[in-house]
Design a protein around this motif. Structure first.
Motif, short mmCIF file in Angstrom:
data_model
loop_
_atom_site.label_atom_id
_atom_site.label_comp_id
_atom_site.label_asym_id
_atom_site.label_seq_id
_atom_site.Cartn_x
_atom_site.Cartn_y
_atom_site.Cartn_z
N GLU A 121 14.27 26.64 39.44
CA GLU A 121 13.09 25.96 39.46
C GLU A 121 13.33 24.41 39.64
OE1 GLU A 121 12.29 26.98 35.27
OE2 GLU A 121 13.40 25.61 34.73
N GLN A 162 4.65 23.92 51.94
CA GLN A 162 5.19 24.97 50.79
C GLN A 162 3.76 25.95 50.57
OE1 GLN A 162 8.23 24.33 49.96
NE2 GLN A 162 7.98 22.48 51.36
N SER A 204 6.10 23.40 37.62
CA SER A 204 6.81 24.38 38.63
C SER A 204 7.15 25.63 37.86
CB SER A 204 8.04 23.72 39.14
OG SER A 204 8.77 24.66 39.90
N ARG A 205 7.46 25.53 36.54
CA ARG A 205 7.87 26.63 35.73
C ARG A 205 6.87 27.54 35.54
NH1 ARG A 205 9.87 24.13 31.26
NH2 ARG A 205 12.15 23.79 32.47
N THR A 216 5.83 29.18 38.77
CA THR A 216 7.11 30.46 39.12
C THR A 216 6.85 31.61 38.50
OG1 THR A 216 8.56 28.62 40.07
CG2 THR A 216 9.37 30.72 39.49
N LYS A 217 6.53 31.45 37.25
CA LYS A 217 6.44 32.51 36.29
C LYS A 217 4.95 33.37 36.59
CE LYS A 217 8.77 30.99 32.26
NZ LYS A 217 8.35 30.78 30.66
N ARG A 256 4.06 33.57 39.94
CA ARG A 256 4.41 34.00 41.33
C ARG A 256 3.71 33.12 42.24
NH1 ARG A 256 3.90 40.00 42.87
NH2 ARG A 256 2.01 39.87 41.73
N CYS A 257 3.51 31.47 41.89
CA CYS A 257 2.79 30.78 42.60
C CYS A 257 3.91 29.58 43.26
CB CYS A 257 1.72 30.11 41.90
SG CYS A 257 0.46 31.16 41.29
N SER A 258 3.47 28.93 44.06
CA SER A 258 4.34 27.75 44.55
C SER A 258 3.77 26.43 44.40
CB SER A 258 4.43 27.67 46.36
OG SER A 258 4.77 29.01 46.96
N TYR A 259 4.33 25.57 43.84
CA TYR A 259 4.42 24.20 43.37
C TYR A 259 4.65 23.10 44.27
CZ TYR A 259 4.20 20.13 40.39
OH TYR A 259 3.85 18.85 39.83
N THR A 271 -1.00 30.60 45.95
CA THR A 271 -0.39 31.88 46.02
C THR A 271 -1.09 32.98 46.74
OG1 THR A 271 0.01 33.70 44.34
CG2 THR A 271 -2.08 32.57 43.92
#
Length: 587
Positions: free
Chosen positions: A88, A108, A185-186, A189-190, A192-195, A206
């Protein structure tokens, strides 16, 4: 020692001044002697939607110190992110960083079902003096001495916060916003997405069938493109990090519509907006037609027409090329095999060809490469004979002519030279001679302002095709063999072969340097321009010689270059004698 270690070892102003390459007294004068209200020039520019943006431009001496400080901090940030580059904690911010851009930011989020954008409000102004000072004192990567943290903050802040317009503001904002990036970002990510973040512009995307409500939710579930609200968790993390969300700039973009991130379309690949490309094509047409162009802008909700400068137009073309050209790895695409040259290459070349070959206010000289430019510039500037047609002490180069700028030696991306098919060498000049008429058709309708002169070595390389190209293009019935002083090829295009040596021997531009210069032994090696016999253990080449000539030019007698400079002046006289209409020669 790394830049971060050197910065952390600073104890006072003297140490910090030495770190950024400044004399301590000079840095102290900038910080404490120049009145605060004299350090910046402030002005406002209208925003595209409503309101104005306040710009604080630092005075030159302060700006230089900030640039050097920013360079050190960029090194520190790169070192920090290199240590974080896993999981992350990967690089999440793409704004104002080396090798990163709006393109890498947009990449991204390519080909996603949902793309959410939201902005941070008053990004730079929200980072105040105390926050900057506290960060450098308390952040685990810095832990600077209180005195040093205070000096860095004084150097970077204006009126109590980071000013928009100072070179230090972008990198410091990235350092301080790093915690926000990691926290958001954390969450992404949890789910299931991009930041990613570019300055104050945050994007989360996503491919999930439904966008995670833990990040944002539609106030009206019936409409996928309706009014979206960020989740309490997102709003809390932004607030905890010391920022605020701009409520007017939260938007969700669905796959069926055009999705853009920091101004670039990301539906299937990184691309520029179609409207921008059409606008720039129209501007090129108008610029070639009248040397002026404009665009429609919306300021404060009202649409108006504003003039676009030549530099701004070239900046837009460069932007389009860097975005769209990535697909072709910015390669030169004029070969019969491989991908066809796309229209944005051709449009960029039309603009550059017009500037270079048709509308240049100064005579343009194209040598065979970078090293030849160095010799010629030094010879013109240092000529003992007054040459007002070639010299101009008031210009930054000292020249009254313009030397075509070839890519720097070792450059990986040869732009815009690759677009113009001019990377140096006889082959490119031969192609230019063959295609000069077709390349200037449609560009020179109002006439040509200055001559374009190719200065070439009079050797085997020119004999292998260039003389034939001159004969074919000029339609000359005489034999072209490099023995004439110059050739008027077509329109405003001339070719000057370096004069033959005694006995009619071939010549190259290095032959017109003093013998004492080309016979120098450097590092135990001798000069050898011949690629076939060159031995890197025994010889040095043209690049090393050119660097030596540039360094020692004040002590070199360039009278040996007079035969070439004399012919250059003859060509300028020949063109000047051609009848003109409104300052242009119409062929």
């Amino acid at each position: 020692m790394s830049s971060l270690s050197r910065l952390k070892s600073c104890k006072n102003l003297t140490d910090l001044a030495h770190l950024i390459g400044y004399q301590p007294k000079k840095l102290s004068y900038i910080l404490y002697k120049i009145p605060d209200d004299s350090k910046y020039t402030e002005f406002e520019v209208p925003k595209a939607t409503k309101g104005v943006r306040k710009i604080s431009a630092p005075i030159p001496e302060l700006k230089l110190a900030q640039r050097r400080m920013a360079r050190v901090l960029q090194d520190c940030l790169a070192e920090i992110e290199k240590g974080q580059a896993s999981g992350e904690n990967c690089i999440l911010s793409h704004g104002f960083k080396r090798h990163l851009s709006i393109s890498t930011n947009g990449a991204q989020h390519i080909d996603r079902k949902w793309v959410l954008n939201f902005d941070l409000k008053d990004f730079f102004p929200s980072i105040n003096f105390g926050r900057v000072r506290g960060f450098f004192m308390k952040n685990k990567h810095f832990l600077l001495e209180e005195k040093v943290a205070t000096i860095v903050s004084q150097l970077a802040c204006h009126n109590g916060s980071l000013p928009q317009g100072a070179p230090t503001s972008p990198v410091i904002s990235n350092l301080i916003a790093n915690h926000l990036d990691i926290r958001l970002s954390r969450i992404a990510t949890k789910s299931r997405c991009s930041y990613s973040r570019y300055a104050d512009d945050i994007t989360i995307s996503t491919n999930k069938s439904e966008f995670p409500r833990g990040i944002a939710a539609d106030r009206d579930d019936a409409e996928s493109a309706g009014d979206w609200k960020l989740s309490k968790k997102i709003r809390t993390e932004v607030k905890r990090s010391g920022f605020a969300i701009n409520p007017d700039k939260t938007r969700m973009q669905y796959r069926r519509s055009r999705q853009d991130v920091t101004g670039l379309v990301v539906n299937k690949k990184i691309n520029v907006k179609r409207e921008l490309y059409k606008q720039v094509r129209a501007q090129i047409h108008n610029f070639i037609k009248s040397d002026t162009c404009s665009k429609k802008v919306r300021i404060g909700g009202l649409e108006s027409e504003v003039e676009v400068s030549e530099a701004a137009l070239q900046g837009l073309l460069s932007h389009i090329f860097w975005v769209k050209g990535a697909e072709f790895e910015y390669r030169r695409l004029n070969k019969s095999t491989g991908p066809r040259e796309p229209s944005f290459y051709k449009e960029y070349r039309r603009f550059l060809d017009y500037k270079t070959f048709v509308a240049s206010p100064q005579p343009v000289i194209l040598c065979e490469g970078v090293t030849d430019n160095i010799y010629l510039q030094c010879a013109i500037k240092r000529s003992k004979t007054a040459r007002p047609k070639l010299q101009d002490s008031g210009s930054s180069s000292g020249l009254a002519v313009k030397l075509f700028h070839y890519p720097r030696i070792g450059s990986k991306l040869r732009v815009p030279s690759s677009v113009q098919h001019l990377n140096g060498g006889t082959g490119d000049l031969k192609e230019l001679v063959h295609k000069y008429k077709s390349r200037t058709d449609g560009l020179g309708g109002r006439g040509f302002i200055s001559p374009v002169i190719l200065l070439v070595d009079n050797d085997q390389g020119s004999q292998d095709g260039l003389w034939g190209a001159i004969k074919t293009t000029s339609g000359s019935k005489k034999n072209v063999d490099g023995k004439d002083r110059f050739y008027h090829v077509t329109r405003n295009l001339y070719v000057i072969p370096t004069p033959k040596l005694a006995g009619g021997k071939d010549s190259m531009i290095e032959d017109f340097l003093p013998k004492s210069v080309v016979s120098q032994v450097l590092g135990g090696k001798t000069f050898n321009p011949n690629e076939k016999t060159f031995d890197k253990k025994k010889n040095y080449g043209k690049r090393i010689l050119a660097e030596k000539v540039s360094k020692d030019q004040a002590t070199i007698d360039f009278d040996t270059f007079s035969p070439i400079l004399d012919i250059l002046e003859e060509v300028l006289d020949h063109f000047s004698a051609t009848p003109k209409t409104l300052g242009r020669v119409v062929y």
